[in-house]
Motif scaffolding. Structure first.
Motif, mmCIF file in Angstrom:
data_model
loop_
_atom_site.group_PDB
_atom_site.id
_atom_site.type_symbol
_atom_site.label_atom_id
_atom_site.label_comp_id
_atom_site.label_asym_id
_atom_site.label_seq_id
_atom_site.Cartn_x
_atom_site.Cartn_y
_atom_site.Cartn_z
ATOM 1 N N VAL A 1 0.846 -1.200 0.000
ATOM 2 C CA VAL A 1 0.000 0.000 0.000
ATOM 3 C C VAL A 1 0.883 1.252 0.000
ATOM 4 O O VAL A 1 0.584 2.243 -0.681
ATOM 5 N N GLY A 2 1.961 1.185 0.740
ATOM 6 C CA GLY A 2 2.875 2.327 0.773
ATOM 7 C C GLY A 2 3.451 2.613 -0.601
ATOM 8 O O GLY A 2 3.483 3.774 -1.053
ATOM 9 N N LEU A 3 3.892 1.576 -1.292
ATOM 10 C CA LEU A 3 4.447 1.772 -2.639
ATOM 11 C C LEU A 3 3.377 2.304 -3.584
ATOM 12 O O LEU A 3 3.631 3.187 -4.411
ATOM 13 N N TYR A 4 2.184 1.762 -3.438
ATOM 14 C CA TYR A 4 1.073 2.218 -4.279
ATOM 15 C C TYR A 4 0.804 3.704 -4.012
ATOM 16 O O TYR A 4 0.613 4.492 -4.939
ATOM 17 N N ALA A 5 0.821 4.067 -2.728
ATOM 18 C CA ALA A 5 0.524 5.458 -2.367
ATOM 19 C C ALA A 5 1.613 6.414 -2.844
ATOM 20 O O ALA A 5 1.351 7.590 -3.083
ATOM 21 N N LEU A 6 2.833 5.899 -2.981
ATOM 22 C CA LEU A 6 3.900 6.744 -3.532
ATOM 23 C C LEU A 6 3.592 7.102 -4.984
ATOM 24 O O LEU A 6 3.929 8.181 -5.470
ATOM 25 N N SER A 7 2.953 6.155 -5.657
ATOM 26 C CA SER A 7 2.691 6.305 -7.081
ATOM 27 C C SER A 7 1.371 7.023 -7.344
ATOM 28 O O SER A 7 1.249 7.796 -8.297
ATOM 29 N N VAL A 8 0.375 6.728 -6.516
ATOM 30 C CA VAL A 8 -0.950 7.354 -6.685
ATOM 31 C C VAL A 8 -1.198 8.193 -5.438
ATOM 32 O O VAL A 8 -1.861 7.754 -4.504
ATOM 33 N N ARG A 9 -0.693 9.400 -5.434
ATOM 34 C CA ARG A 9 -0.726 10.206 -4.216
ATOM 35 C C ARG A 9 -2.155 10.601 -3.848
ATOM 36 O O ARG A 9 -2.892 11.099 -4.679
ATOM 37 N N GLN A 10 -2.511 10.358 -2.594
ATOM 38 C CA GLN A 10 -3.868 10.722 -2.163
ATOM 39 C C GLN A 10 -3.864 11.409 -0.816
ATOM 40 O O GLN A 10 -4.892 11.495 -0.161
ATOM 41 N N GLY A 11 -2.744 11.847 -0.369
ATOM 42 C CA GLY A 11 -2.683 12.549 0.907
ATOM 43 C C GLY A 11 -1.294 13.129 1.128
ATOM 44 O O GLY A 11 -0.325 12.665 0.521
ATOM 45 N N GLY A 12 -1.231 14.124 2.017
ATOM 46 C CA GLY A 12 0.052 14.757 2.282
ATOM 47 C C GLY A 12 0.754 14.108 3.460
ATOM 48 O O GLY A 12 0.557 12.939 3.770
ATOM 49 N N GLY A 13 1.552 14.931 4.154
ATOM 50 C CA GLY A 13 2.336 14.423 5.279
ATOM 51 C C GLY A 13 1.461 13.865 6.382
ATOM 52 O O GLY A 13 1.800 12.865 7.023
ATOM 53 N N ARG A 14 0.299 14.553 6.615
ATOM 54 C CA ARG A 14 -0.572 14.092 7.696
ATOM 55 C C ARG A 14 -1.117 12.690 7.391
ATOM 56 O O ARG A 14 -1.217 11.835 8.259
ATOM 57 N N TRP A 15 -1.427 12.493 6.108
ATOM 58 C CA TRP A 15 -1.950 11.173 5.714
ATOM 59 C C TRP A 15 -0.895 10.093 5.968
ATOM 60 O O TRP A 15 -1.177 9.045 6.547
ATOM 61 N N TRP A 16 0.338 10.398 5.532
ATOM 62 C CA TRP A 16 1.403 9.404 5.707
ATOM 63 C C TRP A 16 1.629 9.107 7.189
ATOM 64 O O TRP A 16 1.811 7.955 7.586
ATOM 65 N N VAL B 1 -13.215 5.034 -23.086
ATOM 66 C CA VAL B 1 -12.724 6.051 -22.144
ATOM 67 C C VAL B 1 -11.340 6.495 -22.588
ATOM 68 O O VAL B 1 -10.640 5.774 -23.285
ATOM 69 N N GLU B 2 -10.991 7.682 -22.175
ATOM 70 C CA GLU B 2 -9.642 8.186 -22.459
ATOM 71 C C GLU B 2 -8.972 8.515 -21.141
ATOM 72 O O GLU B 2 -9.631 8.950 -20.188
ATOM 73 N N LEU B 3 -7.672 8.303 -21.098
ATOM 74 C CA LEU B 3 -6.934 8.662 -19.878
ATOM 75 C C LEU B 3 -6.638 10.154 -19.913
ATOM 76 O O LEU B 3 -6.240 10.693 -20.943
ATOM 77 N N ILE B 4 -6.828 10.798 -18.761
ATOM 78 C CA ILE B 4 -6.555 12.236 -18.721
ATOM 79 C C ILE B 4 -5.123 12.504 -18.267
ATOM 80 O O ILE B 4 -4.653 13.627 -18.327
ATOM 81 N N SER B 5 -4.453 11.481 -17.780
ATOM 82 C CA SER B 5 -3.043 11.642 -17.421
ATOM 83 C C SER B 5 -2.331 10.319 -17.639
ATOM 84 O O SER B 5 -2.957 9.264 -17.695
ATOM 85 N N ALA B 6 -1.013 10.439 -17.776
ATOM 86 C CA ALA B 6 -0.225 9.225 -18.050
ATOM 87 C C ALA B 6 -0.236 8.304 -16.836
ATOM 88 O O ALA B 6 -0.211 8.772 -15.686
ATOM 89 N N LEU B 7 -0.266 7.012 -17.115
ATOM 90 C CA LEU B 7 -0.275 6.037 -16.020
ATOM 91 C C LEU B 7 1.103 5.950 -15.381
ATOM 92 O O LEU B 7 2.105 5.935 -16.086
ATOM 93 N N PRO B 8 1.122 5.854 -14.059
ATOM 94 C CA PRO B 8 2.427 5.617 -13.427
ATOM 95 C C PRO B 8 2.851 4.163 -13.657
ATOM 96 O O PRO B 8 2.027 3.340 -14.058
ATOM 97 N N ARG B 9 4.090 3.853 -13.414
ATOM 98 C CA ARG B 9 4.543 2.464 -13.608
ATOM 99 C C ARG B 9 4.492 1.679 -12.311
ATOM 100 O O ARG B 9 4.251 0.480 -12.305
ATOM 101 N N LEU B 10 4.755 2.397 -11.208
ATOM 102 C CA LEU B 10 4.924 1.667 -9.941
ATOM 103 C C LEU B 10 3.621 1.011 -9.463
ATOM 104 O O LEU B 10 3.607 -0.169 -9.104
#
Lengths: 619, 408
Positions: free
Chosen positions: B16-31, B343-352
């Protein structure tokens, strides 16, 4: 003979196939599409050799038991390889190898996904070897679902095409939901016998009517028996090698294996034999009648698979040694001719870009090899003498006559006639006459050499084992039948003539009928053939047909479509659809209640807690 | 057993941590809060069977509530409030029960025992979101950021379930004295959860309700309490954590990159995100217990134990639920992931992130083919205590008689 070492020969076919699949993934970056195809072919050919190597160990009804390793918790992966297992292993790997050889050329131009394709094909074939070798019912179920998933992924290979994924969905739902019957049966067996090992006599003692019917229902879905057959025509949007493998060896035959295996497990026949026989006869009729109405070549072949599986099921349902032998011989025969027919259909689609019979025609001049291969396989499925199809039908009808099943004989005979007409229609429409205008401008080419070899060998085998069925019956079918607990008293000679006492009269009588039929047909043909410059000798109610015109098999098929109109109403899909709608409606109502409950969560929580507490306090 | 669960949840947390690095959904408080939640979970499980362990797991649940609220958006705040509305009373109820009967749960007898069972049953049902206490589950799945939902459903919930399973060992009477109630609660959750999942058009809500179905199955395993059922339940918990991480992860990834919720009207995501699509499909297959997914190892154990308990009737219920689950996931796969892309992607997919999800799926399938590394740990018994099913030993004559009676 019991061995406990890992490298027991019993595991080699499975290990080679799974090993090949792993290599496909590991070497994906280094191999071209053709290289991947060759790797898959070599792995399967090696597995075929390993399967043949098991034959001596199972002669005379003997079997081989071996434990590989502890698989799940304390449960070991144990193989019980008898004649039936080896028969299916040989069939799966032989057809698999030839189809993979065909695939080398067929998939060469595929822009992507070839690693996935060959990986799944190898797991598919390996799954069949696991299914037929496993001694634990739990592992059998594992393999059952493994090949189910492989077929799902392979049917949906072109996953961005809606029609392909729709077909895959239907495969998954019908076969998997019916497969729960298998799971339920296993659970009930375990509850009574306390073991998953099917060869344990306690399992035999646990067989009840419910368990037998559940096992049969699961097999019906896998083996496309009516009314659980409707997934198979929808699975036709897969790459053709997938269709060929699915129809000939590795998928629909899984259900056949399970029914046959039930003879080794226990005396199931009194509980389900009659039920299966009725289903088999209905399947024969429904399959061929639906096939008559098809214009898509692969859909036509798919419905013939349904019909042919009805024949095989009938043999198993008869339940005598000859009936089971007929069913098993038919299983291999069907694998050969249906594999060939699908590969021919694949060659046609590869060359023309279509498989619609209305858009084909005149292909003989462009694809002579494919035409000849097709003709042999079409003759086999129609039951023409000197092919495996004839021997298979011969054995089956003999078994039915021996058992006093006149209805089965009549149904099989009637369905054979319709099968022949259906294939005349397909053959004439695809290969003869003038090419369709829609083919104009297309560069139509013969199949590539690897494709020709792949389908050519299966066609040759249709003839070889049609002329000399004893080479298949004695070393392969006999141990399988003996392994199921029957006494082998069948002697087959050249052309399929049964030479055991009591069968010679029937054989000679039938040969007389064949000779008479050929002579009569030739005479009728000569009498009705129109001479140049004369009116057509066909009674049309007074109107003369144009010169050179005559009624054809295609006309018969169209007439049959009208005549069999009521049969088309037996399509069970609307029933499944209605059930789906009902479930959706019920779920919708529950969903609305849940939304209300989410809104009033405090009250619902308190009420729920109160109910539970009152119940506990009342205990 | 606990070590395995701790190791597994640590692995999930790392994923989950690695995923969250790639798909950011929160700042320092979240981490910070996510780390705190995971640390509390792992420490709580490591100290399981003590007041410290119970307190740490309760803190983890509270930290998870704070994690939801940390997002700041209105849906997340609403979800956080709902979650805490369930968790706070649940913690109070379970603490009261433990106070009544002690941590190691010697049976006090009489009304005290019944009250303790009531408190624990309602407390755990609230924590796990069983029907009819499930109001917070869809809200968290839809309202909270994806990664937060994964932390709660795949880590915190599973730790809570581990606590329940541990209680089964420590104080079997809590379950045996009210087995019918526990089993009914489990079956109702399974059946209603499956129907509710089928009723959804939003994929995250569908995943939420199918979570309830699966937790119902796991609670059924614990309620039955045989060694086989317990092993099945714990395997199921691990499989649940793996699958739900991938399922929520792939849907979250898709939502992030198409800029809208994934519903049954979303078409052909697989054409745009093939790796994520494959991961979703395989995770779904594992989740519903189809071989060769790892989930099968859990399912067959619970099924066998349930058949011993309830005969043909319970087989029928379990397989009907499995069929509805299959219909539900097949629809999601074919409506949203496969077919012609619309559907179309609005941003490039991350790899991680897709790589992490794919790795988890590979683990799932590998364990499905060869589950022994995990199952042997769970089924390890002191010498002389046989696990009768896997060794294929026969049940006793009386057991045989009971089974036959149940079947007929």
């Amino acid at each position: 003979m019991i061995t406990t070492l890992l490298p027991s020969p019993a595991f080699w076919p499975t290990a080679l196939l799974f090993g090949g699949a792993i290599l496909e993934v590991l070497l994906a970056g280094f191999l071209s599409s053709r290289g991947k195809g060759w790797l898959a072919f070599i792995a399967t050919a090696a597995a075929l050799a390993a399967s043949f190597a098991l034959l001596p160990a199972v002669q005379g009804g003997a079997h081989l038991e071996a434990t590989a390793f502890l698989w799940d918790g304390g449960a070991p992966l144990t193989y019980y390889v008898d004649g039936l297992s080896v028969l299916f292993m040989i069939m799966g790997t032989a057809l698999g190898a030839l189809i993979l050889m065909f695939s080398i050329g067929y998939m060469a131009d595929e822009p992507s996904g070839t690693t996935r394709f060959f990986f799944l094909m190898l797991i598919f074939i390996g799954g069949l070897t696991l299914l037929v070798g496993a001694q634990s019912l739990l592992m059998t179920y594992f393999a059952w679902e493994l090949i189910g998933l492989c077929s799902y992924f392979l049917v949906g290979f072109w996953y961005a095409r809606q029609e392909a994924t729709d077909g895959a969905r239907k495969v998954l739902l019908i076969t998997h939901i019916a497969g729960f019957g298998f799971m339920a049966a296993i659970l009930m067996i375990y509850a009574q016998a306390g073991t998953f090992i099917w060869s344990d006599p306690k399992v035999a003692a646990s067989l009840s009517t419910t368990i037998v019917i559940l096992l049969l229902v699961a097999s019906m879905a896998k083996s496309v028996l009516f009314p659980l057959h409707t997934w198979i025509p929808e699975a036709m949007n897969a790459p053709t090698p997938v269709s060929a493998l699915l129809h000939s060896a590795c998928y629909v035959k899984a259900g056949v294996y399970l029914i046959a295996r039930m003879y080794a497990i226990g005396d199931w026949h009194p509980a389900g034999g009659a039920f299966l026989l009725v289903v088999a006869c209905l399947t024969m009729i429904v399959g061929v009648v639906f096939a008559l109405a098809q214009t898509d070549l692969k859909r036509l072949l798919a419905f013939h698979t349904v019909s042919q599986l009805g024949y095989i099921a009938a043999g198993l349902a008869i339940g005598t040694d000859l009936g089971v032998a007929a069913a098993l011989y038919y299983t291999i025969s069907h694998a050969l001719f249906k594999g060939t027919l699908f590969l021919c259909a694949g060659s046609i689609q590869h060359a023309t870009g279509t498989r619609d019979l209305r858009e084909l025609g005149g292909l003989y001049s462009k694809m002579p090899v494919t035409t000849w291969v097709w003709l042999i396989a079409a003759a086999a499925i129609s039951g023409v003498p000197l092919t495996t199809g004839f021997v298979a039908k011969w054995l089956l009808l003999s078994a039915a006559l021996d058992d006093g099943q006149a209805v089965v004989v009549m149904v099989a005979w009637f369905v054979s006639i319709l099968t022949a007409f259906s294939f005349m229609k397909a053959t004439v429409s695809a290969f003869y006459g003038d090419p369709s205008p829609s083919l104009a401008g297309k560069h139509i080419h013969e199949a590539t050499p690897t494709m020709q070899v792949g389908m050519g060998i299966t066609a040759v085998l249709c003839v070889v084992f049609g002329i000399a069925p004893q080479f298949l019956m004695d070393p392969v079918i006999a141990p399988a039948v003996e392994g199921l607990g029957f006494n082998w008293q069948i002697a087959t000679s050249w052309g399929g003539v049964l030479t055991r006492a009591g069968s010679i009269d029937v054989s000679l009588g039938a040969i007389g009928v064949i000779v008479f039929s050929v002579v009569a047909a030739f005479g009728a043909y000569q009498l009705t053939r129109s001479r140049p410059g004369t009116a057509v000798n066909v009674f049309t109610g007074g109107e003369s047909l144009p010169e050179g015109d005559r009624l054809s098999a295609t006309d018969f098929a169209e007439m049959a479509e009208v005549a069999f109109e009521p049969v088309y109403k037996t399509d069970p899909d609307p029933l499944w659809l209605r059930f789906g709608s009902w479930l959706g409606a019920v779920a919708g109502k529950v969903g609305q209640t849940a939304l209300w409950a989410e809104d009033k969560f405090i009250a619902v929580t308190l009420a729920g807690a109160a109910v539970l507490c009152v119940w506990i306090l009342a205990l | 057993m606990l070590l395995l669960l701790v190791a597994f949840l640590a692995l999930m947390a790392a994923a989950v941590g690695l995923y969250a690095l790639s798909v950011r959904q929160g700042g320092g408080r979240w981490w910070g809060l996510a780390t705190l939640t995971v640390v509390f979970v792992l420490a709580g499980l490591a100290n399981e069977g003590s007041w410290t362990g119970i307190a740490l797991l309760s803190l983890a649940e509270l930290a998870a509530g704070a994690l939801i609220l940390s997002d700041g958006g209105a849906p997340a705040r609403a979800a956080g409030r709902l979650y805490l509305s369930a968790i706070v009373p649940a913690i109070v109820l379970t603490m009261l029960a433990f106070t009544l009967v002690g941590i190691h749960g010697a049976e006090p007898g009489g009304i005290t025992a019944k009250i303790a069972i009531c408190l624990l049953l309602v407390g755990f049902a609230l924590k796990l979101g069983l029907i009819p206490f499930s109001f917070w589950v869809p809200a968290v799945a839809r309202g909270a950021p994806t990664t937060t939902a994964i932390v709660i459903i795949s880590i915190v919930d599973i730790a809570t379930f581990g606590e329940l399973a541990s209680l089964r060992h420590e104080a079997a009477w809590l379950f045996d004295d009210a087995q019918a109630v526990w089993v009914t609660l489990a079956l109702v959750s399974m059946f209603a959860g499956a129907l509710l999942a089928y009723a959804q058009t939003d994929l995250k809500r569908m995943l939420a309700f199918s979570t309830i179905t699966d937790l119902g199955l796991l609670v059924l395993g614990v309620s039955l309490g045989t060694p086989l059922a317990m092993a099945g339940a714990l395997l199921g918990a691990l499989s649940h954590a793996l699958s739900k991480t991938v399922l929520f992860g792939t849907v979250g990834l898709a939502e992030r990159h198409i800029g809208m919720p994934v519903t049954l009207e979303t078409r052909g995501l697989g054409g745009r995100m093939p790796l994520a699509s494959a991961a979703f499909i395989l995770a779904a297959i594992n989740f519903i217990g189809v071989p060769p997914g790892f989930g099968f190892s859990a399912y067959w154990r619970i099924y066998v134990a349930a058949t011993d308990f309830g005969g043909v009737a319970i087989i029928a219920v379990l397989l009907v639920v499995a069929a509805i689950d299959l219909l539900c996931y097949a629809r999601a796969i074919h409506r949203c992931w496969l077919g012609t892309p619309q559907v179309e992607l609005i941003s490039a997919l991350p790899r991680l992130a897709p790589a992490v999800l794919a790795a988890l799926v590979v683990l799932t399938v590998a364990l499905g083919f060869y589950p022994r590394p995990v199952t042997s740990v769970l089924e390890a018994r002191p010498a002389g205590e046989a696990v009768h099913v896997t060794s294929n030993a026969l049940p006793s004559a009386s057991e045989q008689g009971e089974r036959l009676a149940a079947l007929h």
